[in-house]
Each structure stands twice: as structure tokens, then as C-alpha cells.
Design a protein around this motif. Sequence first.
Motif, PDB file in Angstrom:
ATOM      1  N   ALA A  19       0.809  -1.223   0.000  1.00 18.80           N
ATOM      2  CA  ALA A  19       0.000   0.000   0.000  1.00 18.80           C
ATOM      3  C   ALA A  19       0.843   1.274   0.000  1.00 18.80           C
ATOM      4  N   ILE A  20       2.118   1.173   0.334  1.00 15.50           N
ATOM      5  CA  ILE A  20       2.983   2.354   0.431  1.00 15.50           C
ATOM      6  C   ILE A  20       3.549   2.689  -0.948  1.00 15.50           C
ATOM      7  N   ARG A  21       3.457   3.961  -1.317  1.00 11.07           N
ATOM      8  CA  ARG A  21       3.936   4.422  -2.625  1.00 11.07           C
ATOM      9  C   ARG A  21       5.267   5.171  -2.552  1.00 11.07           C
ATOM     10  N   ASN A  22       5.729   5.487  -1.348  1.00 13.59           N
ATOM     11  CA  ASN A  22       6.951   6.248  -1.164  1.00 13.59           C
ATOM     12  C   ASN A  22       8.030   5.319  -0.614  1.00 13.59           C
ATOM     13  N   ILE A  23       9.146   5.178  -1.326  1.00 14.37           N
ATOM     14  CA  ILE A  23      10.178   4.219  -0.921  1.00 14.37           C
ATOM     15  C   ILE A  23      10.803   4.580   0.429  1.00 14.37           C
ATOM     16  N   ASP A  24      10.893   5.878   0.749  1.00 20.19           N
ATOM     17  CA  ASP A  24      11.461   6.270   2.041  1.00 20.19           C
ATOM     18  C   ASP A  24      10.599   5.770   3.197  1.00 20.19           C
ATOM     19  N   ILE A  25       9.308   5.944   3.071  1.00 22.08           N
ATOM     20  CA  ILE A  25       8.375   5.484   4.100  1.00 22.08           C
ATOM     21  C   ILE A  25       8.364   3.964   4.148  1.00 22.08           C
ATOM     22  N   MET A  26       8.409   3.328   2.979  1.00 22.19           N
ATOM     23  CA  MET A  26       8.387   1.867   2.913  1.00 22.19           C
ATOM     24  C   MET A  26       9.617   1.263   3.585  1.00 22.19           C
ATOM     25  N   ALA A  27      10.790   1.823   3.333  1.00 16.43           N
ATOM     26  CA  ALA A  27      12.025   1.298   3.924  1.00 16.43           C
ATOM     27  C   ALA A  27      11.987   1.395   5.444  1.00 16.43           C
ATOM     28  N   GLU A  28      11.587   2.552   5.946  1.00 13.48           N
ATOM     29  CA  GLU A  28      11.511   2.743   7.399  1.00 13.48           C
ATOM     30  C   GLU A  28      10.494   1.789   8.017  1.00 13.48           C
ATOM     31  N   LYS A  29       9.326   1.698   7.425  1.00 11.25           N
ATOM     32  CA  LYS A  29       8.256   0.833   7.944  1.00 11.25           C
ATOM     33  C   LYS A  29       8.691  -0.636   7.929  1.00 11.25           C
ATOM     34  N   LEU A  30       9.297  -1.067   6.836  1.00  8.86           N
ATOM     35  CA  LEU A  30       9.734  -2.463   6.707  1.00  8.86           C
ATOM     36  C   LEU A  30      10.723  -2.838   7.800  1.00  8.86           C
ATOM     37  N   LEU A  31      11.715  -1.992   8.014  1.00  6.57           N
ATOM     38  CA  LEU A  31      12.710  -2.301   9.048  1.00  6.57           C
ATOM     39  C   LEU A  31      12.091  -2.334  10.440  1.00  6.57           C
TER      40      LEU A  31
END
Length: 70
Positions: A19-31
Motif C-alpha cells: 500500500a505504500i507508494r513512497n520508498i522512504d516510508i516503505m524502507a523505514e516501515k519495513l525495518l
Amino acid sequence: MLKETEWNTINNILLEIYAIRNIDIMAEKLLKVLRMLIPYTSGYFVVLDSNQSIQDDKSFFIGFDEQKKS
């Protein structure tokens, strides 16, 4: 073997990532959510450019000071 709650956590992680479209937000959330399954003190999500160099502004680091990232 994973418990049912762990599988549910993985499924929730995948749903959130898709659902995340921004890689910066996705990277932080994933970790941060992976930390729930695999405890760690430091980790990183690295984005490389076409020359295989790390793009610091698009990469995400947890538990590293600025000197260690360089």
C-alpha cells in the motif's frame, strides 16, 4: 516453524508494504515491523544508483551513527 501469529504479522507487513507508494516510508516501515519478528539493534535498507553506489538520501538506517554509514 512459524506460529500462526507470526504468519499473521508477515501477512500484515506485506499488506502494508504493497500500500505504500513512497520508498522512504516503505524502507523505514519495513525495518521497524521486521524488528517485531527478528529482534536486532541495527539494520539498513539500501538503495543503489545505476553505478551501484549507495544513495544515502533514499536509504534508511537504524542503529548506526553517521560515521559508520559512510
